[in-house]
Scaffold this motif. Structure first.
Motif, PDB file in Angstrom:
ATOM      1  N   GLN A 100       0.828  -1.203   0.000  1.00 55.22           N
ATOM      2  CA  GLN A 100       0.000   0.000   0.000  1.00 55.22           C
ATOM      3  C   GLN A 100       0.865   1.257   0.000  1.00 55.22           C
ATOM      4  OE1 GLN A 100      -3.349   0.372  -0.019  1.00 55.22           O
ATOM      5  NE2 GLN A 100      -3.990  -1.754   0.150  1.00 55.22           N
ATOM      6  N   GLN A 101       1.951   1.203   0.750  1.00 51.77           N
ATOM      7  CA  GLN A 101       2.844   2.354   0.851  1.00 51.77           C
ATOM      8  C   GLN A 101       3.515   2.650  -0.486  1.00 51.77           C
ATOM      9  OE1 GLN A 101       2.689  -0.333   2.712  1.00 51.77           O
ATOM     10  NE2 GLN A 101       2.756   0.149   4.887  1.00 51.77           N
ATOM     11  N   LEU A 102       3.938   1.584  -1.179  1.00 50.02           N
ATOM     12  CA  LEU A 102       4.589   1.757  -2.478  1.00 50.02           C
ATOM     13  C   LEU A 102       3.633   2.371  -3.492  1.00 50.02           C
ATOM     14  CD1 LEU A 102       7.091   1.307  -4.229  1.00 50.02           C
ATOM     15  CD2 LEU A 102       6.222  -0.990  -4.750  1.00 50.02           C
ATOM     16  N   GLU A 103       2.390   1.901  -3.497  1.00 48.74           N
ATOM     17  CA  GLU A 103       1.407   2.450  -4.432  1.00 48.74           C
ATOM     18  C   GLU A 103       1.148   3.929  -4.153  1.00 48.74           C
ATOM     19  OE1 GLU A 103       0.174   0.951  -7.159  1.00 48.74           O
ATOM     20  OE2 GLU A 103       1.625  -0.596  -6.594  1.00 48.74           O
ATOM     21  N   ALA A 104       1.101   4.292  -2.876  1.00 47.78           N
ATOM     22  CA  ALA A 104       0.892   5.695  -2.509  1.00 47.78           C
ATOM     23  C   ALA A 104       2.047   6.569  -2.992  1.00 47.78           C
ATOM     24  CB  ALA A 104       0.726   5.818  -0.999  1.00 47.78           C
ATOM     25  N   ILE A 105       3.266   6.057  -2.862  1.00 50.65           N
ATOM     26  CA  ILE A 105       4.435   6.827  -3.316  1.00 50.65           C
ATOM     27  C   ILE A 105       4.410   6.983  -4.833  1.00 50.65           C
ATOM     28  CG2 ILE A 105       6.950   6.762  -3.547  1.00 50.65           C
ATOM     29  CD1 ILE A 105       6.978   5.459  -0.734  1.00 50.65           C
ATOM     30  N   LYS A 106       4.015   5.922  -5.530  1.00 49.68           N
ATOM     31  CA  LYS A 106       3.949   6.008  -6.991  1.00 49.68           C
ATOM     32  C   LYS A 106       2.924   7.051  -7.429  1.00 49.68           C
ATOM     33  CE  LYS A 106       3.330   1.651  -8.078  1.00 49.68           C
ATOM     34  NZ  LYS A 106       3.261   0.349  -8.770  1.00 49.68           N
ATOM     35  N   ASP A 107       1.802   7.125  -6.711  1.00 47.15           N
ATOM     36  CA  ASP A 107       0.728   8.041  -7.084  1.00 47.15           C
ATOM     37  C   ASP A 107       0.973   9.471  -6.608  1.00 47.15           C
ATOM     38  OD1 ASP A 107      -0.612   5.970  -8.288  1.00 47.15           O
ATOM     39  OD2 ASP A 107      -1.970   5.595  -6.606  1.00 47.15           O
ATOM     40  N   TYR A 108       1.520   9.600  -5.381  1.00 46.98           N
ATOM     41  CA  TYR A 108       1.564  10.926  -4.756  1.00 46.98           C
ATOM     42  C   TYR A 108       2.949  11.357  -4.291  1.00 46.98           C
ATOM     43  CZ  TYR A 108      -3.402   9.669  -4.374  1.00 46.98           C
ATOM     44  OH  TYR A 108      -4.677   9.273  -4.646  1.00 46.98           O
ATOM     45  N   GLY A 109       3.971  10.571  -4.592  1.00 48.35           N
ATOM     46  CA  GLY A 109       5.307  10.820  -4.059  1.00 48.35           C
ATOM     47  C   GLY A 109       5.822  12.229  -4.286  1.00 48.35           C
ATOM     48  N   GLN A 110       5.549  12.784  -5.444  1.00 49.77           N
ATOM     49  CA  GLN A 110       6.073  14.117  -5.766  1.00 49.77           C
ATOM     50  C   GLN A 110       5.404  15.218  -4.948  1.00 49.77           C
ATOM     51  OE1 GLN A 110       4.961  15.463  -9.784  1.00 49.77           O
ATOM     52  NE2 GLN A 110       3.444  13.808  -9.858  1.00 49.77           N
ATOM     53  N   TYR A 111       4.264  14.921  -4.325  1.00 47.45           N
ATOM     54  CA  TYR A 111       3.531  15.934  -3.558  1.00 47.45           C
ATOM     55  C   TYR A 111       3.749  15.801  -2.047  1.00 47.45           C
ATOM     56  CZ  TYR A 111       1.062  15.875  -8.031  1.00 47.45           C
ATOM     57  OH  TYR A 111       0.764  15.888  -9.367  1.00 47.45           O
ATOM     58  N   ILE A 112       4.441  14.765  -1.629  1.00 45.17           N
ATOM     59  CA  ILE A 112       4.545  14.467  -0.195  1.00 45.17           C
ATOM     60  C   ILE A 112       5.601  15.340   0.469  1.00 45.17           C
ATOM     61  CG2 ILE A 112       5.172  12.693   1.492  1.00 45.17           C
ATOM     62  CD1 ILE A 112       4.094  10.603  -0.490  1.00 45.17           C
ATOM     63  N   ASP A 113       5.233  15.953   1.589  1.00 47.50           N
ATOM     64  CA  ASP A 113       6.197  16.626   2.446  1.00 47.50           C
ATOM     65  C   ASP A 113       6.721  15.589   3.430  1.00 47.50           C
ATOM     66  OD1 ASP A 113       7.659  18.091   4.228  1.00 47.50           O
ATOM     67  OD2 ASP A 113       6.036  19.445   4.812  1.00 47.50           O
ATOM     68  N   TRP A 114       7.896  15.072   3.162  1.00 52.70           N
ATOM     69  CA  TRP A 114       8.410  13.949   3.936  1.00 52.70           C
ATOM     70  C   TRP A 114       8.726  14.330   5.384  1.00 52.70           C
ATOM     71  CZ3 TRP A 114       7.445   9.335   2.296  1.00 52.70           C
ATOM     72  CH2 TRP A 114       7.265   9.127   0.920  1.00 52.70           C
ATOM     73  N   ASN A 115       8.793  15.622   5.661  1.00 52.29           N
ATOM     74  CA  ASN A 115       9.019  16.053   7.043  1.00 52.29           C
ATOM     75  C   ASN A 115       7.812  15.785   7.931  1.00 52.29           C
ATOM     76  OD1 ASN A 115      11.668  17.145   6.690  1.00 52.29           O
ATOM     77  ND2 ASN A 115      10.746  18.897   5.658  1.00 52.29           N
ATOM     78  N   THR A 116       6.666  15.519   7.322  1.00 53.66           N
ATOM     79  CA  THR A 116       5.450  15.266   8.102  1.00 53.66           C
ATOM     80  C   THR A 116       5.085  13.780   8.155  1.00 53.66           C
ATOM     81  OG1 THR A 116       3.962  15.547   6.198  1.00 53.66           O
ATOM     82  CG2 THR A 116       4.558  17.541   7.443  1.00 53.66           C
ATOM     83  N   VAL A 117       5.867  12.945   7.510  1.00 53.65           N
ATOM     84  CA  VAL A 117       5.551  11.518   7.398  1.00 53.65           C
ATOM     85  C   VAL A 117       6.314  10.727   8.462  1.00 53.65           C
ATOM     86  CG1 VAL A 117       5.718   9.479   5.921  1.00 53.65           C
ATOM     87  CG2 VAL A 117       5.029  11.696   4.952  1.00 53.65           C
ATOM     88  N   ILE A 118       5.586   9.915   9.225  1.00 55.57           N
ATOM     89  CA  ILE A 118       6.182   9.126  10.301  1.00 55.57           C
ATOM     90  C   ILE A 118       5.760   7.665  10.153  1.00 55.57           C
ATOM     91  CG2 ILE A 118       6.449   8.845  12.787  1.00 55.57           C
ATOM     92  CD1 ILE A 118       5.626  11.768  13.108  1.00 55.57           C
ATOM     93  N   PRO A 119       6.669   6.783   9.749  1.00 57.42           N
ATOM     94  CA  PRO A 119       6.308   5.365   9.639  1.00 57.42           C
ATOM     95  C   PRO A 119       6.185   4.708  11.009  1.00 57.42           C
ATOM     96  CG  PRO A 119       8.611   5.695   9.064  1.00 57.42           C
ATOM     97  CD  PRO A 119       8.030   7.058   9.296  1.00 57.42           C
ATOM     98  N   GLU A 120       5.254   3.765  11.106  1.00 54.84           N
ATOM     99  CA  GLU A 120       5.034   3.022  12.346  1.00 54.84           C
ATOM    100  C   GLU A 120       5.248   1.539  12.091  1.00 54.84           C
ATOM    101  OE1 GLU A 120       1.190   4.839  14.395  1.00 54.84           O
ATOM    102  OE2 GLU A 120       0.813   4.297  12.317  1.00 54.84           O
ATOM    103  N   GLY A 121       6.024   0.908  12.917  1.00 54.76           N
ATOM    104  CA  GLY A 121       6.116  -0.544  12.894  1.00 54.76           C
ATOM    105  C   GLY A 121       5.023  -1.107  13.783  1.00 54.76           C
ATOM    106  N   TYR A 122       4.005  -1.716  13.163  1.00 51.82           N
ATOM    107  CA  TYR A 122       2.816  -2.193  13.870  1.00 51.82           C
ATOM    108  C   TYR A 122       2.942  -3.675  14.192  1.00 51.82           C
ATOM    109  CZ  TYR A 122      -1.397   0.749  14.317  1.00 51.82           C
ATOM    110  OH  TYR A 122      -2.347   1.621  14.742  1.00 51.82           O
ATOM    111  N   ILE A 123       2.573  -4.044  15.420  1.00 59.66           N
ATOM    112  CA  ILE A 123       2.394  -5.442  15.788  1.00 59.66           C
ATOM    113  C   ILE A 123       0.983  -5.571  16.349  1.00 59.66           C
ATOM    114  CG2 ILE A 123       3.250  -7.404  17.122  1.00 59.66           C
ATOM    115  CD1 ILE A 123       5.933  -5.927  17.347  1.00 59.66           C
ATOM    116  N   ILE A 124       0.107  -6.243  15.609  1.00 61.62           N
ATOM    117  CA  ILE A 124      -1.301  -6.384  15.993  1.00 61.62           C
ATOM    118  C   ILE A 124      -1.477  -7.711  16.727  1.00 61.62           C
ATOM    119  CG2 ILE A 124      -3.663  -6.529  15.140  1.00 61.62           C
ATOM    120  CD1 ILE A 124      -2.742  -4.922  12.676  1.00 61.62           C
ATOM    121  N   LEU A 125      -2.042  -7.662  17.952  1.00 67.87           N
ATOM    122  CA  LEU A 125      -2.063  -8.852  18.800  1.00 67.87           C
ATOM    123  C   LEU A 125      -3.454  -9.303  19.218  1.00 67.87           C
ATOM    124  CD1 LEU A 125       1.088  -8.080  20.990  1.00 67.87           C
ATOM    125  CD2 LEU A 125       0.891  -9.679  19.073  1.00 67.87           C
TER     126      LEU A 125
END
Length: 231
Positions: A103-128
């Motif tokens: 999902q993340q890769l598709e978002a970058i392909k579609d919107y990567g040029q518009y993203i302000d990367w200073n506002t993007v924070i990846p989360e490593g999720y563990i769902i239990l």
């Protein structure tokens, strides 16, 4: 939990409410939440999230407070660009690669040029919590041993060096002994905990080990109990 890197002010939040755009909340209740003393707001949900209901909720939040607001993205077509931050969940224990990087890769392909990367924070999720919508949606492997969970935590913290390690029980109160062991192992990531916090006592327990506690479901079940978790 000394020596952690803090690159975004929102990562200093100790308490955050999580609001679901697909759930109904009155203006009076929303105002109480925003003025409760919480450190920030996360907007996000596992289903029914659209651009319109997300934008509407953010507009309503902004009426009552200037709290930092993060959109936790589960649907890239529902991204509202006026949020302060954008949390990008990467589910480590998923069986479907699209919830790790697809999902993340598709978002970058579609919107990567518009993203302000200073506002993007990846989360490593563990769902239990296997019963949660998030677990079912992502095909998460929840029947994990402590050793396996700690291995995922190390992957997030040491190998991937993600800003957030998010332990998600989603509606069920988790194992605080396990959370304590996770906290002791983390040296880089901020430890977020969400799930079943529906009282000040549970909030205090989780805050002993987590850098940030996230309170969500109880907002829609018992508003006063949700407000009590801020204290």
């Amino acid at each position: 939990m000394e020596g952690k890197l803090i690159t975004h002010s929102i990562l200093q939040c100790k308490h955050m409410f999580k609001l679901d755009p697909d759930k109904t909340i009155s203006d009076a209740a929303l105002k109480q939440l925003c003025l409760s003393g919480t450190d920030g707001i996360i907007v996000g949900g596992s289903s029914g999230v659209t651009f319109d209901n997300t934008a509407s909720l953010l507009t309503r939040i902004r009426q009552y407070a200037s709290l930092p607001c993060a959109l936790e993205i589960s649907n890239r077509d529902a991204v509202v660009p006026t949020f302060d931050y954008f949390f990008i969940p990467m589910v480590l224990n998923t069986t479907q690669i699209e919830w790790l990087i697809g999902q993340q890769l598709e978002a970058i392909k579609d919107y990567g040029q518009y993203i302000d990367w200073n506002t993007v924070i990846p989360e490593g999720y563990i769902i239990l919590n296997e019963q949660s919508t998030a677990a079912q949606l992502t095909g998460a492997l929840t029947d994990l041993s402590e050793h396996e969970i700690l291995a995922y935590v190390t992957l997030i913290d040491q190998m991937m060096k993600l800003p957030i390690c998010y332990i998600e029980y989603s509606g069920t109160y988790g194992d605080m002994t396990l959370l304590q062991r996770i906290a002791a192992q983390i040296s880089h990531s901020k430890l977020f905990y969400g799930g079943g916090i529906n009282s000040s006592e549970k909030a205090n327990q989780a805050r002993q080990f987590a850098d940030t506690i996230v309170v969500g479901n109880v907002i829609y079940e018992d508003l006063q109990a949700a407000l009590a978790t801020v204290q």
